[in-house]
Every structure is written in C-alpha cells, then in structure tokens.
Scaffold this active site. Structure first.
Site, PDB file in Angstrom:
ATOM      1  N   GLU A 115       0.851  -1.191   0.000  1.00 23.60           N
ATOM      2  CA  GLU A 115       0.000   0.000   0.000  1.00 23.60           C
ATOM      3  C   GLU A 115       0.881   1.233   0.000  1.00 23.60           C
ATOM      4  OE1 GLU A 115      -2.703  -0.405   3.320  1.00 23.60           O
ATOM      5  OE2 GLU A 115      -3.950  -1.837   2.249  1.00 23.60           O
ATOM      6  N   HIS A 231     -10.353   9.840   4.437  1.00 27.50           N
ATOM      7  CA  HIS A 231     -10.094   8.929   3.324  1.00 27.50           C
ATOM      8  C   HIS A 231     -10.535   9.622   2.041  1.00 27.50           C
ATOM      9  CE1 HIS A 231      -9.885   5.318   0.903  1.00 27.50           C
ATOM     10  NE2 HIS A 231      -9.296   4.702   1.920  1.00 27.50           N
ATOM     11  N   ARG A 280      -2.152   9.869   1.569  1.00 32.23           N
ATOM     12  CA  ARG A 280      -3.614   9.891   1.660  1.00 32.23           C
ATOM     13  C   ARG A 280      -4.166  11.302   1.853  1.00 32.23           C
ATOM     14  NH1 ARG A 280      -6.391   5.411   5.427  1.00 32.23           N
ATOM     15  NH2 ARG A 280      -5.686   4.087   3.745  1.00 32.23           N
ATOM     16  N   HIS A 339     -12.196   9.316   8.521  1.00 36.83           N
ATOM     17  CA  HIS A 339     -11.897   7.884   8.446  1.00 36.83           C
ATOM     18  C   HIS A 339     -11.246   7.343   9.713  1.00 36.83           C
ATOM     19  CE1 HIS A 339     -10.919   4.108   6.506  1.00 36.83           C
ATOM     20  NE2 HIS A 339      -9.625   4.302   6.622  1.00 36.83           N
ATOM     21  N   ARG A 374      -1.655   8.480  10.112  1.00 42.21           N
ATOM     22  CA  ARG A 374      -1.489   7.032  10.263  1.00 42.21           C
ATOM     23  C   ARG A 374      -1.096   6.379   8.946  1.00 42.21           C
ATOM     24  NH1 ARG A 374      -5.142   2.748   9.188  1.00 42.21           N
ATOM     25  NH2 ARG A 374      -6.415   4.424   8.342  1.00 42.21           N
TER      26      ARG A 374
END
Ligand code: SIN
Length: 495
Positions: A115, A231, A280, A339, A374
């Site tokens: 990822e 997100h 992100r 998120h 994160r």
C-alpha cells in the site's frame, strides 16, 4: 441504578482492540460492554485494508517502523512505533491460530499486499477487501468460547465511576432497563474514534467520540486532537444522505484505478509525482478541492480492474451494486470522508491513561504510534497488538474493585437529532480537510451555542466539550502537518 455487578476488568467497546484485550486477560473475569453487539457495532468490521506486518523477504520491523515514522511526520513516539512493528508478525500468527482466514499465495505463504507509503509488500488481507469483517468473525467466535468473558450488549457507557481516592472503578451505562453501574478493578476504553462527529465518514454511527467524551469529562488527558485522517474515496452520498458512506479501498488505486474530474480528466498527476498513490491526505484534499469547486470526482477502475472487480473487491462491488452502480463499466462518484482518528486518550507504554484505573487501547487511545498521519493498515494492528499486551498485563495485575464513592449519576441525556446534525455540519464545514482560523472560530462559536441550549448536566455536553477541545487543538496548530492542513498557516513538511 439496576446493577452493581463487579468484574476484574471492564472493557468498553467490542472492536478488535476490545476483544483482543478481553481474550488476553484470561483467566480474569472480563466484561465487554458494547453499544450494539460484538461485530455489529464499531468500525473494525468495516475495515477493508488489512494488517501491516514485516513478514516478507527483505522486510523487517525496523523498516516498517521507518515507514510509520515518515507517514506520521515524525510526530510519532518512536518507542511506541518500535513496540508496534516488533509485535506485528506475532499478532498475525496469533490471529491465524485463532482461526482468521487470511489470503494466501499459491505456496501457502501469506499473500502480502503493498500500500501507499509502505516500502515493502507487507499487508495481510482477508477475503480481498473484507479484512475487518473476517477478523471480527474470528475474534467474536473466540470470545463466545471464552468462559472468562461476559458480553454486555446494547449498552452505552456514559460516565466513569470513581472511588474516594479518584481511582476509576467502573462505569455507568445506559441500557434497556435504564442506568446500570458496572464495577471493575480496571476499566479499559476501547470505544473507537470520532468519525461520526463529521457529516460524512466511513465509520458507523457509534464512532461518535462518546468514549473520549466520557474520559474527558472525568478529567483524563487527551492528545493529538487536531489529527483526523480523511479517506479520499468514500462512495458519494445520494441526495440528502449523510453519516456513514461505503469505503472504496485504497487498494483499488494500488491496483491502478484513477481519479477523474467531472469532465473525465485525471487531476492527480498534476498535483503529485505519485499521482493517485500520493499520501492519503494529499489525495483527499485534491478530491475535496474538486467537490468544493462544485464539480465531482470519480474513481475509475474500469480499465485497471474491470471484470475482476467482484472477485477482487467483493465488499466494494456489493456497495456499488446496492446503489445501481457497476464499477466494472463506469467510474464511481467519490467524496472524502472522516476515516480514522490519530488523537485520543493519552496513554503510556502500558496503555495507562492519566486517571488511575483507566486504560485505553485502539482508536480511542493516543499511544503515539501514528503521529500526524497514520500509515495505512497500522490501525487494526495497533488495536490487536496493544490490546493483547494490555490484556496480558491486566491478567497479572488487575486489582479488586472497591465500591465507588458516588452512588448516583446525572440523568442520561444525549444530544437530540437536530443538535447532532448541526454539530456534524459545523465540523464538516470548518474542521475537515482544509482549515483556517476564521472557520475554526466560527465552528467553536457554533458548538458553544449548541452547548448553551442544553439542560444543565446533559451528557450531550460532554461530546460538545470534546468537539471544542478538538477545535482548540486545530486552532493552536497554525502550521500544516500531516493530516492537519491550515490554508491560512505556514506550510510544514507535508504539502
Ligand atoms: C483502505 O482500505 O483504503 C483503508 C485502509 C486503512 O485505512 O488502513
């Protein structure tokens, strides 16, 4: 008050963190108190990403730690990060032994996915995009078979019980039969995050900050309250829809899906060298900007995934199909959504909060592992790894529960629907992906007005107080870093 039952340990919340804590605390008598039922409520079962663990060739916990620190903009606690990444491989093996069915390669080894921002393929998934659901299935079955665990369903903890010396010795909860007192030698908050404080979120409605608010009301120290992760790709709401939106996992972009604007043009390549696989927060702000412009953003997996969609991403496919969308054939409209919360109740290396007798794990806790942002697939890991460690420690050390000093509590009085809507709208408009002092102050005034409208002693005020503390933290940090972006501030390391 209808109950005075005492346990060794009371766990508030039944996601992965709560259940891992409860299982590891055997043979102590543990009660798991939860707002719905284990596996039904909480955000864990919705997790599509998996568990990050250095299990592949050439990888190591030290490299996993380096990636975690880089994602967190080095505002993480390096010691907590080392403990987390060192525990990861064993956490996966423990789940395996418990019966969790992880995806395997043809040689039987874990199929390790890669990822964004991970230097190695190290993500263990279950059933493609259904990792959280599979983990919860396995944990729930283990809890059902564990004689030391009692599950207290359909109850909302709303106040901590304290002994005369201030120690936390239980919690009051609201259930079908009114308020109940549950006493325990140790209380563990595993109550999840705050996504439902925002108009749009990937979290279920129970992730509304109630656990954090109850800790705050009791005087516990909270930390990193400005760091909310959004997100980039939740399924866009239908007219008037709000609250939890289906997640379109980042793994889709990992598989080559691209983001398009309303005219069908890709917008990420012009914004970041890694395009759709940029960090992100960068992608989420770009999607936000498209929406703010009055346009729309779409995730197009027609070429990259196409006919393989139902097999590779069954959860996302089902969510799209339920809305009459076919991601094999058409781009899917998306919005960013709240998120994951990096902030929470501050804990030390033993998961102790600043209040004696009160512990916190998982998303409710701020253990320092995430810093300002994160790293994907570190959150299930944190709940499981630190939950197990805490449960094992409490199995050795939980003291008996003394009687609380206070025999009664305030009358249960949560926020009404209108106040919930107003709060979520204020947070979305002013405290979401792009923040400035003016908007944050407007939100603060709006939350204060909601608070002023409540009857004295109402519990809803505790969640409004939490929102105010979050807004204060967002105001105080006037430079952008990680998931916290101030359009009127200094630009820090992360653009
Ligand atoms: C995702 O699958 O995109 C979410 C993964 C995560 O939040 O860790």
């Amino acid at each position: 008050m209808t109950s005075q039952t005492a346990f060794d340990i009371l766990v508030v919340g039944s996601g992965v963190a709560g259940l891992a804590t409860a299982l590891a605390a055997a043979p102590r008598r543990v009660a798991v108190l939860t707002r719905g039922a284990p596996g039904e409520d909480g955000a864990s079962r919705w997790a599509q990403g998996g568990i990050a663990a250095a299990l592949g060739p050439g990888d190591s916990p030290a490299q996993h730690a380096a990636d975690t620190l880089a994602a967190g903009q080095r505002l993480n606690d390096a010691d907590a990060v080392s403990r987390l990444t060192a525990a990861a491989p064993d956490t996966v093996r423990w789940l395996d032994a418990l019966g969790a069915r992880f995806d395997r390669a043809t040689d039987g080894a874990y199929a390790l996915g890669r990822e964004a921002a991970h230097a190695h393929a190290r993500i263990v998934h279950a059933q493609g995009d259904a990792s959280g659901a599979e983990l919860m299935r396995a944990l729930r079955a283990a809890v059902r078979a564990a004689p030391h665990v009692t599950v207290l369903e359909r109850r909302t903890a709303f106040e901590l019980a304290r002994a005369g010396d201030g120690r936390v010795v239980g919690a009051w909860a609201h259930g079908e039969r009114g308020p109940e007192l549950w006493r325990a030698g140790a209380v563990v908050l595993a109550s999840g995050g705050i996504g439902a404080l925002y108009r749009y979120t990937t979290n279920p409605a129970y992730a509304d900050g109630a656990g954090l608010a109850l800790a705050l009301a009791a005087g516990a120290e909270l930390a990193d309250l400005e760091f909310v992760q959004f997100h980039p790709t939740a399924l866009a709401p239908r007219d008037g829809e709000r609250g939890q939106l289906p997640l379109l996992t980042e793994a889709l972009r990992g598989a080559g899906a691209v983001l398009l604007d309303a005219r069908g043009r890709r917008f990420m390549p012009a914004l970041h060298a890694d395009a759709e696989l940029a960090p992100r927060d960068v992608v989420a702000r770009a999607v936000w900007a498209e929406c703010e412009r009055g346009g729309r953003a779409y995730l197009d997996a027609t070429r990259a995934v196409g006919d393989a969609f139902p097999a590779r991403f069954p959860t996302v496919f089902a969510a799209c199909a339920a809305r009459g969308l076919d991601p094999r054939r058409e781009p899917i409209p998306v919005v960013p959504a709240a998120h994951y919360y990096m902030g929470g109740v501050r804990v030390d290396a033993q998961a102790r909060t600043s209040l004696p007798g009160l512990y916190a794990v998982g998303e409710a806790a701020c253990s320092g592992v995430h810093g300002a942002n994160r790293l994907a697939s570190n959150s299930l890991l944190e709940g499981l790894a630190f939950g197990r460690t805490l449960g094992a420690a409490l199995a050795q050390a939980a003291p008996a529960a003394p009687a609380p000093a206070v025999a009664g509590v305030r009358v249960w009085h949560p926020l009404d629907a209108a106040a919930e809507t107003a709060l979520a709208d204020l947070m979305w408009r002013h405290a979401a992906l792009v923040r400035d002092a003016r908007g944050l102050q407007a939100a603060r005034a709006g939350v204060a007005a909601l608070r002023a409208g409540l009857p004295p002693g109402a519990h809803g005020a505790d969640r409004l107080a939490l929102a105010q503390r979050m807004l204060d933290a967002m105001l105080a940090r006037d430079a952008s870093v990680g998931a916290h972006y101030r359009s009127d501030g200094l630009r820090a390391a992360c653009a």
